[in-house]
Design a protein around this motif. Structure first.
Motif, PDB file in Angstrom:
ATOM      1  N   UNK A 173       1.001  -1.314   0.200  1.00  0.00           N
ATOM      2  CA  UNK A 173       0.076   0.073   0.030  1.00  0.00           C
ATOM      3  C   UNK A 173       0.853   1.310  -0.051  1.00  0.00           C
ATOM      4  N   UNK A 174       1.783   1.210   0.847  1.00  0.00           N
ATOM      5  CA  UNK A 174       2.850   2.397   0.712  1.00  0.00           C
ATOM      6  C   UNK A 174       3.399   2.612  -0.727  1.00  0.00           C
ATOM      7  N   UNK A 175       3.775   1.416  -1.196  1.00  0.00           N
ATOM      8  CA  UNK A 175       4.433   1.672  -2.706  1.00  0.00           C
ATOM      9  C   UNK A 175       3.289   1.809  -3.632  1.00  0.00           C
ATOM     10  N   UNK A 176       2.240   1.443  -3.547  1.00  0.00           N
ATOM     11  CA  UNK A 176       1.183   1.980  -4.308  1.00  0.00           C
ATOM     12  C   UNK A 176       0.699   3.389  -4.280  1.00  0.00           C
ATOM     13  N   UNK A 177       0.908   3.880  -3.137  1.00  0.00           N
ATOM     14  CA  UNK A 177       0.843   5.662  -2.913  1.00  0.00           C
ATOM     15  C   UNK A 177       2.178   6.391  -3.242  1.00  0.00           C
ATOM     16  N   UNK A 178       3.238   5.533  -3.583  1.00  0.00           N
ATOM     17  CA  UNK A 178       4.572   6.187  -4.012  1.00  0.00           C
ATOM     18  C   UNK A 178       5.226   6.962  -2.867  1.00  0.00           C
ATOM     19  N   UNK A 179       4.947   6.499  -1.553  1.00  0.00           N
ATOM     20  CA  UNK A 179       5.624   7.101  -0.594  1.00  0.00           C
ATOM     21  C   UNK A 179       7.155   6.497  -0.350  1.00  0.00           C
ATOM     22  N   UNK A 180       8.325   7.403  -0.355  1.00  0.00           N
ATOM     23  CA  UNK A 180       9.700   6.806  -0.152  1.00  0.00           C
ATOM     24  C   UNK A 180       9.706   6.497   1.228  1.00  0.00           C
ATOM     25  N   UNK A 181      10.927   5.659   1.605  1.00  0.00           N
ATOM     26  CA  UNK A 181      11.440   5.343   2.674  1.00  0.00           C
ATOM     27  C   UNK A 181      12.881   5.771   2.798  1.00  0.00           C
ATOM     28  N   UNK A 278      17.266  -4.124   9.769  1.00  0.00           N
ATOM     29  CA  UNK A 278      17.682  -2.852   9.050  1.00  0.00           C
ATOM     30  C   UNK A 278      16.853  -1.674   9.844  1.00  0.00           C
ATOM     31  N   UNK A 279      17.193  -0.583   9.910  1.00  0.00           N
ATOM     32  CA  UNK A 279      16.196   0.742  10.243  1.00  0.00           C
ATOM     33  C   UNK A 279      15.776   1.376   9.187  1.00  0.00           C
ATOM     34  N   UNK A 280      14.477   1.560   9.369  1.00  0.00           N
ATOM     35  CA  UNK A 280      13.686   2.375   8.166  1.00  0.00           C
ATOM     36  C   UNK A 280      12.518   3.380   8.545  1.00  0.00           C
ATOM     37  N   UNK A 281      12.307   4.480   8.050  1.00  0.00           N
ATOM     38  CA  UNK A 281      11.208   5.110   8.061  1.00  0.00           C
ATOM     39  C   UNK A 281      10.754   5.670   6.724  1.00  0.00           C
ATOM     40  N   UNK A 282       9.528   5.862   6.955  1.00  0.00           N
ATOM     41  CA  UNK A 282       8.979   6.490   5.816  1.00  0.00           C
ATOM     42  C   UNK A 282       9.032   8.150   5.865  1.00  0.00           C
ATOM     43  N   UNK A 283       9.091   8.587   4.699  1.00  0.00           N
ATOM     44  CA  UNK A 283       9.253  10.152   4.649  1.00  0.00           C
ATOM     45  C   UNK A 283       7.850  10.908   5.028  1.00  0.00           C
ATOM     46  N   UNK A 284       6.802  10.213   4.659  1.00  0.00           N
ATOM     47  CA  UNK A 284       5.501  11.007   5.164  1.00  0.00           C
ATOM     48  C   UNK A 284       4.832   9.456   5.700  1.00  0.00           C
ATOM     49  N   UNK A 285       3.791   9.933   6.651  1.00  0.00           N
ATOM     50  CA  UNK A 285       3.161   8.545   7.284  1.00  0.00           C
ATOM     51  C   UNK A 285       1.687   8.445   6.615  1.00  0.00           C
ATOM     52  N   UNK A 286       1.495   9.381   5.530  1.00  0.00           N
ATOM     53  CA  UNK A 286       0.273   9.048   4.930  1.00  0.00           C
ATOM     54  C   UNK A 286       0.360   9.682   3.669  1.00  0.00           C
ATOM     55  N   UNK A 287      -0.731   9.453   2.805  1.00  0.00           N
ATOM     56  CA  UNK A 287      -1.192   9.956   1.498  1.00  0.00           C
ATOM     57  C   UNK A 287      -2.601  10.008   1.574  1.00  0.00           C
ATOM     58  N   UNK A 288      -2.922  10.267   0.203  1.00  0.00           N
ATOM     59  CA  UNK A 288      -4.625  10.360   0.351  1.00  0.00           C
ATOM     60  C   UNK A 288      -5.276   9.321   0.710  1.00  0.00           C
ATOM     61  N   UNK A 289      -5.990   9.418   1.625  1.00  0.00           N
ATOM     62  CA  UNK A 289      -6.822   8.312   2.432  1.00  0.00           C
ATOM     63  C   UNK A 289      -6.171   6.996   2.769  1.00  0.00           C
ATOM     64  N   UNK A 290      -4.855   7.309   3.118  1.00  0.00           N
ATOM     65  CA  UNK A 290      -3.979   6.139   3.616  1.00  0.00           C
ATOM     66  C   UNK A 290      -3.202   6.426   4.710  1.00  0.00           C
ATOM     67  N   UNK A 291      -3.051   5.817   5.617  1.00  0.00           N
ATOM     68  CA  UNK A 291      -2.171   6.048   6.885  1.00  0.00           C
ATOM     69  C   UNK A 291      -1.294   4.602   6.733  1.00  0.00           C
TER      70      UNK A 291
END
Length: 397
Positions: A173-181, A278-291
């Protein structure tokens, strides 16, 4: 609208999220590619354990899960840190952090992951506003200002006001929203397994630090009448792979050397699983209608019982926003508020655990000596020691 909320992922975080939002009155669909493995000896069982710290326990109580879990939990009264970074694997510095210094309650309560999934899945069966589908994964995401549409691997689709991605570090879902990590790799892997041992653990969780990463023993309830603990053993990748491939007798010899004998002789009583670190965090915690929550939002090495407790902090923040303004469920204002509420704490904790892990991996003798001296200094200064313990429980500092 088919559902108020669609949750992608039925791991511990996803199942907790489902219970949390259902208990708040929302109609929830939770999907996961595989049915939960709910016995410790079954193929694919998650042999890791989770320590729920005090704030996490409160959330579990609020959403109706704790009553099912409490009888299976081992309290964590003392956190012991040992430096074993000399030429031989021997404890040369050992310090204990006692929850009694800051609280009337233990630091937390530990449960095996396979059992958590069993009890949480059973709880969801009794909730009328929950649809729990296994063998199906969320595959595609299409959003508009007012709704999200999710396509599933079986060809079906559903609509909701909010999609919660609890679908792991490689979140579809994160990849579908184009949110980078942002990802950090350490060249480490972790072995997870459980043991019985000669000496009682006395509700003490122990991290033994040595080059390669920590060896952590976390209390479990007795197994077949013997004291038992869950172990996470972090090592450099090739060494971890070699350990995973040893026969049981060789592996027991190796783990007894690495444990420094703190609980007497250890006996392996489960299969071994191996996990990349690993350590990883998303650059944003949400997109349109997505958390994004849990490992879809952040991944850290298993040090200090922070991983799932960060995830439950995500869920609490998101649920509180939804309950405060249910008419705005999933809208831009809610998701912006969620990002602002969580992102700084996530970045702080990812950075802190990254630093602790790199410190644990030190191999040069002067740096190993500095690590031991640092542990002594931290413990000796009482105000700092208490502050570290408070931060470990989730307080901001």
């Amino acid at each position: 609208m088919d559902h108020d909320i669609i949750i992608s992922g039925g791991g511990i975080a996803g199942l907790t999220a489902t219970a949390a939002f259902a208990s708040a009155g929302f109609d929830v669909l939770c999907v996961d590619p595989a049915p939960p493995v709910t016995t410790r000896d079954a193929q694919g069982a998650d042999l890791r354990s989770t320590a729920f710290l005090q704030p996490a326990r409160q959330l579990l109580m609020d959403v109706g899960l704790w009553d099912r879990l409490e009888t299976h939990a081992a309290p964590l009264q003392i956190m012991r840190i040992i430096d074993a970074g000399g030429e031989e694997p021997l404890a040369r510095t050992s310090k204990e952090f006692n929850a009694a210094d800051i609280s009337d309650l233990p630091f937390g309560w530990n449960l095996p992951n396979w059992l958590l999934r069993r009890e949480m899945a059973a709880h969801l069966e009794g909730l009328p506003n929950v649809t729990y589908r296994t063998g199906v994964r969320a595959k595609t995401l299409f959003t508009r200002t007012a709704e999200a549409r999710v396509g599933f691997s079986d060809g079906t689709r559903a609509k909701s006001r909010l999609v919660i991605a609890a679908d792991g570090r490689g979140s579809p879902m994160r990849e579908a929203a184009g949110i980078t990590v942002k990802t950090t790799r350490y060249g480490q892997k972790a072995l997870a397994f459980s043991v019985t041992h000669e000496m009682p653990h006395e509700n003490v969780s122990t991290e033994i630090h040595r080059t390669g990463g920590p060896f952590t023993l976390v209390p479990l309830p007795d197994f077949d009448g013997k004291p038992s603990s869950a172990i996470v053993w972090m090592e450099e990748g090739p060494k971890a792979k070699a350990l995973a491939e040893m026969d049981a007798a060789q592996f027991e010899d190796a783990m007894n050397i690495r444990s420094c004998g703190v609980l007497g002789h250890l006996t392996l009583n489960s299969a071994r699983t191996i996990w990349p670190i690993i350590s990883q965090h998303a650059e944003r915690l949400g997109g349109e209608r997505l958390a994004l929550v849990a490992e879809a939002a952040h991944v850290i090495p298993p040090i200090g019982a922070q991983g799932l407790n960060m995830s439950l902090n995500d869920l609490k923040a998101l649920r509180d926003l939804a309950v405060a303004r249910p008419e705005g469920l999933g809208d831009a204002a809610m998701l912006d508020a969620y990002h602002k509420a969580r992102i700084n704490d996530i970045k702080l904790r990812v950075a802190g655990i990254t630093m602790l892990n790199r410190t644990s991996m030190l191999s040069a003798r002067p740096l190993r000596d500095a690590r031991a001296a640092g542990l002594n200094a931290l413990y000796s200064f009482a105000p700092l020691r208490k502050s570290i313990m408070q931060m470990g429980l989730g307080a901001r500092g």
